[in-house]
Design an enzyme around this catalytic site. Structure first.
Site, PDB file in Angstrom:
ATOM      1  N   ARG A  66       0.828  -1.219   0.000  1.00  0.00           N
ATOM      2  CA  ARG A  66       0.000   0.000   0.000  1.00  0.00           C
ATOM      3  C   ARG A  66       0.862   1.270   0.000  1.00  0.00           C
ATOM      4  O   ARG A  66       0.454   2.307  -0.494  1.00  0.00           O
ATOM      5  CB  ARG A  66      -0.848  -0.045   1.275  1.00  0.00           C
ATOM      6  N   HIS A 203       7.001 -23.726   7.707  1.00  0.00           N
ATOM      7  CA  HIS A 203       8.455 -23.566   7.583  1.00  0.00           C
ATOM      8  C   HIS A 203       9.234 -24.600   8.388  1.00  0.00           C
ATOM      9  O   HIS A 203      10.410 -24.823   8.136  1.00  0.00           O
ATOM     10  CB  HIS A 203       8.881 -22.128   7.902  1.00  0.00           C
ATOM     11  N   GLU A 241       9.549 -21.210  23.245  1.00  0.00           N
ATOM     12  CA  GLU A 241      10.151 -19.938  22.831  1.00  0.00           C
ATOM     13  C   GLU A 241      10.366 -19.068  24.055  1.00  0.00           C
ATOM     14  O   GLU A 241       9.562 -19.090  24.989  1.00  0.00           O
ATOM     15  CB  GLU A 241       9.217 -19.208  21.859  1.00  0.00           C
ATOM     16  N   ASP A 260      -1.471 -21.569  16.542  1.00  0.00           N
ATOM     17  CA  ASP A 260      -0.263 -20.988  15.940  1.00  0.00           C
ATOM     18  C   ASP A 260       0.815 -22.052  15.705  1.00  0.00           C
ATOM     19  O   ASP A 260       1.519 -22.012  14.700  1.00  0.00           O
ATOM     20  CB  ASP A 260       0.273 -19.883  16.873  1.00  0.00           C
ATOM     21  N   HIS A 265       3.064 -26.877  12.920  1.00  0.00           N
ATOM     22  CA  HIS A 265       4.432 -27.365  13.132  1.00  0.00           C
ATOM     23  C   HIS A 265       4.476 -28.676  13.935  1.00  0.00           C
ATOM     24  O   HIS A 265       5.131 -29.637  13.550  1.00  0.00           O
ATOM     25  CB  HIS A 265       5.281 -26.325  13.862  1.00  0.00           C
ATOM     26  N   LYS A 363       5.104 -19.514  24.709  1.00  0.00           N
ATOM     27  CA  LYS A 363       5.945 -18.316  24.588  1.00  0.00           C
ATOM     28  C   LYS A 363       6.397 -17.909  25.985  1.00  0.00           C
ATOM     29  O   LYS A 363       5.761 -18.267  26.977  1.00  0.00           O
ATOM     30  CB  LYS A 363       5.134 -17.187  23.946  1.00  0.00           C
TER      31      LYS A 363
HETATM   32  C1  BG6 Z   1       5.699 -19.197  13.486  1.00  0.00           C
HETATM   33  C2  BG6 Z   1       4.765 -18.737  14.568  1.00  0.00           C
HETATM   34  O1  BG6 Z   1       5.059 -20.129  12.655  1.00  0.00           O
HETATM   35  O2  BG6 Z   1       6.841 -19.813  14.067  1.00  0.00           O
HETATM   36  C3  BG6 Z   1       5.475 -17.817  15.538  1.00  0.00           C
HETATM   37  O3  BG6 Z   1       3.668 -18.059  13.994  1.00  0.00           O
HETATM   38  C4  BG6 Z   1       6.751 -18.434  16.053  1.00  0.00           C
HETATM   39  O4  BG6 Z   1       4.623 -17.480  16.640  1.00  0.00           O
HETATM   40  C5  BG6 Z   1       7.601 -18.932  14.889  1.00  0.00           C
HETATM   41  O5  BG6 Z   1       7.471 -17.464  16.807  1.00  0.00           O
HETATM   42  C6  BG6 Z   1       8.822 -19.686  15.394  1.00  0.00           C
HETATM   43  O6  BG6 Z   1       9.638 -20.096  14.327  1.00  0.00           O
HETATM   44  P1  BG6 Z   1      11.106 -20.613  14.589  1.00  0.00           P
HETATM   45  O7  BG6 Z   1      11.581 -21.054  13.248  1.00  0.00           O
HETATM   46  O8  BG6 Z   1      11.872 -19.457  15.146  1.00  0.00           O
HETATM   47  O9  BG6 Z   1      11.008 -21.725  15.576  1.00  0.00           O
END
Ligand code: BG6
Length: 512
Positions: A66, A203, A241, A260, A265, A363
Site C-alpha cells: 500500500r 516452515h 520460545e 499458531d 508445526h 511463549k
Molecule cells: C511461526 C509462529 O510459525 O513460528 C510464531 O507463527 C513463532 O509465533 C515462529 O514465533 C517460530 O519459528 P522458529 O523457526 O523461530 O522456531
C-alpha cells in the site's frame, strides 16, 4: 509438476547429489512485503539463494504494498532488510544483480488497476530480465486477504500463463482458524489456482533437522526395530520460545499457541516421527504416510485431564523484566488466549497403540528450544541394587531441531570407581555444528527454492491441513468454555496444570 528432483529420488541417481538444483528463469511477487516475515525471513532468504548461486541470473522480485514508495525506495528497503538478516555474507556483486530485477507496485488489494499494473510489471520482467512468464505469488498476508488477492490475480490474468510457463501461489500459515474456515479458504484459492500450483508453507518442514529425522529413521537400521510400542514408552514434542508476542498482537490474540504452533508445526513433526517408511520421498508417497498418521490420531476423551493451557504473566527473561501477556500492547486486558498449550494424543495403529504423544508449546518459557524426544521403556529387569540405579532414567533419543541442532542418545552407564555397580544417565551427542563445516540453510531458503523448482514434498497438502484441524477443533471448543487460562511467570517452564497433566500419567516433562 516436476517431481523428479534430486531430493525426490537421490538414491537412484547418485550423480544428482553433487549438482546444485538451480531454479530456471522466474520471478517472485510478494504480497505483504513490508511485514515482519518478509523483512526478517523472505527477503534475506531470496538474497541468500542468489548468493549461493541457486537463483537464475534473470530472477525478478516484485513487492506489492500500500505504501507510496518509489522503486528506488523499495530497493533500499530490501537492501536494509537483507543486510540486517542475511545468513551468508553480503556481497555487492550478488546484490547488484538481484537489485536490477527488483520492482515495486503500489496498491491496495481491492484496487483492480493496481493488479493490472502488477501484470504489466511482470510482463516487463519477462521482456527485460527474461523471467519467461514463470511467476510465483507469495501471500505473506492474513488469511482474510487470501480471497480478494486470489480473485484479483485471476481477474487481471496473472494466475494463468501460456502453456510453456507456470504460475504458482505460496500460502503462509495459518490456513484458517478451524476446519470450516480452512475448507472455505481452500475453496476460494482452488477456484483460481490448480491444486498442484498451491504451495502451503509450514516452515518447520524446511528445517534441516526436521529432514534429518527422515534420514535418522530411514537411512539407518538400528533405530527402526525399536521405534514402536514394544520399546517406546512415550514421545514428547516440545517447541518452546523465550520471546513474547512481539509486535504481533493483532495476529496472535484470539489465535493462541495451539492454533499458531500445534495445528501445523507440531502435528507435522508428530506425523514424521510416527509414520511408516514412505515408498519414496516424492510428495505423493510422503503425504500418504503422514496422512495415515493424522487420520489415526485419537484425542483423549477427558480433555480436562489430558490438555493444559496457560498465559504468561510478568517475569524475567534473562536479565530483562518483561510484562505479562495481558499488558502487552494491543492485547485485550481480559483476553483468554493461551500462550502455552499442551495436549496428549494417541495414534491408533499397531506400531503406536498405547504410546502417548505429548505435544507442548509456549511463549516466554525458560529458553528457545525445539526437540522431539522418543522416551523408551525401562529395561524389563535390572539385576542391580535399587539404590545403585536410583539416578537412572529412561533411555531416550532426542532429535534437537533447534537451536543446537543434532541428536542426543541418553542411556545409563556405570559411574567410575567404587566396587558397587552404580548407574547414572549419560548422553552421546551428534551436533551438526561439530560434524559439518557448512551451516544449515534457513528453512525459507529451502522452501522458496522448492516452489521455484516446482518440487512439492515439503509442503503440507489440503488433506493434512484439514486432518490437523479435525484434531484441534474439539480441543479448542472445549478450551473456549473455560475462561482465563492459568498464569505462569515469564521465564519459567509453563503452568502447573501442564505438569499435573503428565504427573497423572506417571510421567514428567523433560527439561530441555
Ligand atoms: C511461526 C509462529 O510459525 O513460528 C510464531 O507463527 C513463532 O509465533 C515462529 O514465533 C517460530 O519459528 P522458529 O523457526 O523461530 O522456531
Amino acid at each position: 509438476m516436476n517431481e523428479s528432483s534430486a531430493w525426490s529420488n537421490p538414491l537412484r541417481n547418485p550423480q544428482d547429489l553433487r549438482l546444485p538444483r538451480i531454479a530456471g528463469p522466474c520471478g517472485l511477487v510478494i504480497f505483504g512485503v513490508t511485514g515482519d516475515l518478509a523483512q526478517k525471513k523472505l527477503l534475506p532468504a531470496v538474497y541468500d539463494l542468489a548468493n549461493r548461486g541457486l537463483l537464475p541470473p534473470s530472477f525478478g522480485l516484485t513487492g506489492f504494498a500500500r505504501r507510496d514508495w518509489t522503486n528506488d525506495y523499495f530497493i533500499n528497503f530490501v537492501k536494509e532488510a537483507v543486510q540486517k538478516h542475511c545468513r551468508t555474507p553480503f556481497k555487492d556483486s550478488t546484490w547488484a544483480n538481484l537489485a536490477a530485477g527488483i520492482r515495486f507496485v503500489q496498491g491496495t488489494f481491492d484496487d483492480k488497476s493496481a493488479f493490472d499494473e502488477l501484470n504489466k510489471t511482470v510482463q516487463s520482467l519477462d521482456r527485460d530480465r527474461g523471467t519467461r512468464g514463470n511467476h510465483a505469488f507469495y501471500m505473506s498476508v492474513p488469511p482474510s486477504a487470501f480471497p480478494i488477492v486470489s480473485k484479483q490475480l485471476s481477474a487481471s490474468g496473472l494466475s494463468h500463463s501460456s502453456q510453456d510457463a507456470w504460475r504458482r501461489v505460496i500460502i503462509e500459515k495459518p490456513f484458517g482458524h478451524d476446519l470450516k474456515s480452512a475448507q472455505e479458504l481452500d475453496r476460494v484459492v482452488s477456484e483460481v489456482f490448480d491444486p498442484n500450483s498451491v504451495f502451503r508453507i509450514d516452515h518447520y518442514l524446511g528445517k534441516e533437522t526436521v529432514q534429518n529425522l527422515l534420514a535418522l529413521r530411514f537411512a539407518n537400521s538400528m533405530y527402526e526395530p525399536i521405534w514402536n510400542a514394544n520399546y517406546v514408552d512415550h514421545v514428547q514434542i516440545t517447541m518452546a520460545e523465550d520471546i513474547g508476542i512481539g509486535g504481533r498482537a493483532g495476529y496472535y490474540d484470539g489465535i493462541g499457541a495451539a492454533r499458531d504452533i500445534i495445528q501445523n508445526h507440531l502435528l507435522q513433526l508428530m506425523a514424521l516421527t510416527a509414520m511408516e517408511e514412505p515408498v519414496s520421498f516424492r510428495a505423493g508417497d510422503l503425504t500418504a504416510e503422514k496422512t495415515k498418521v493424522l487420520s489415526a490420531v485419537r484425542i483423549p476423551k477427558n480433555l480436562d485431564l489430558h490438555t493444559a493451557r496457560g498465559q504468561y504473566a510478568a517475569g524475567w527473561q534473562g536479565s530483562n523484566k518483561v510484562v505479562g501477556y495481558l499488558d502487552e500492547k494491543g492485547i485485550d486486558p481480559s483476553s483468554t488466549t493461551e500462550t502455552y498449550a499442551a495436549i496428549r494424543l494417541d495414534v491408533d495403529t499397531r506400531r503406536w497403540a498405547g504410546v502417548p504423544f505429548y505435544l507442548r508449546t509456549g511463549k516466554r518459557l525458560g529458553k528457545r528450544v525445539t526437540e522431539i524426544a522418543v522416551v523408551f521403556k525401562r529395561a524389563p529387569h535390572l539385576p542391580f541394587e535399587t539404590t545403585a540405579v536410583k539416578e537412572l532414567g529412561n533411555n531416550a533419543i532426542v532429535i534437537r531441531v533447534q537451536p543446537d541442532e543434532g541428536v542426543t542418545i541418553r542411556f545409563g552407564a556405570k559411574t567410575p570407581g567404587g566396587s558397587a555397580m552404580e548407574m547414572r544417565d549419560v548422553s552421546m551427542d551428534f551436533s551438526y555444528g561439530r560434524s559439518f563445516t557448512e551451516s544449515s540453510p534457513e528453512a525459507y531458503e529451502r522452501l522458496i527454492l522448492d516452489v521455484l523448482l516446482g518440487d512439492p514434498p515439503l509442503f503440507p497438502t489440503t488433506q493434512e491441513v484439514n486432518l490437523s484441524w479435525n484434531i484441534l477443533d474439539p480441543i479448542e471448543e472445549y478450551w473456549s468454555t473455560l475462561g482465563q487460562p492459568e498464569q505462569y511467570r515469564a521465564g519459567t517452564w509453563g503452568p502447573h496444570n501442564a505438569d499435573e497433566m503428565l504427573a497423572r500419567d506417571g510421567r514428567h516433562w523433560r527439561m530441555p
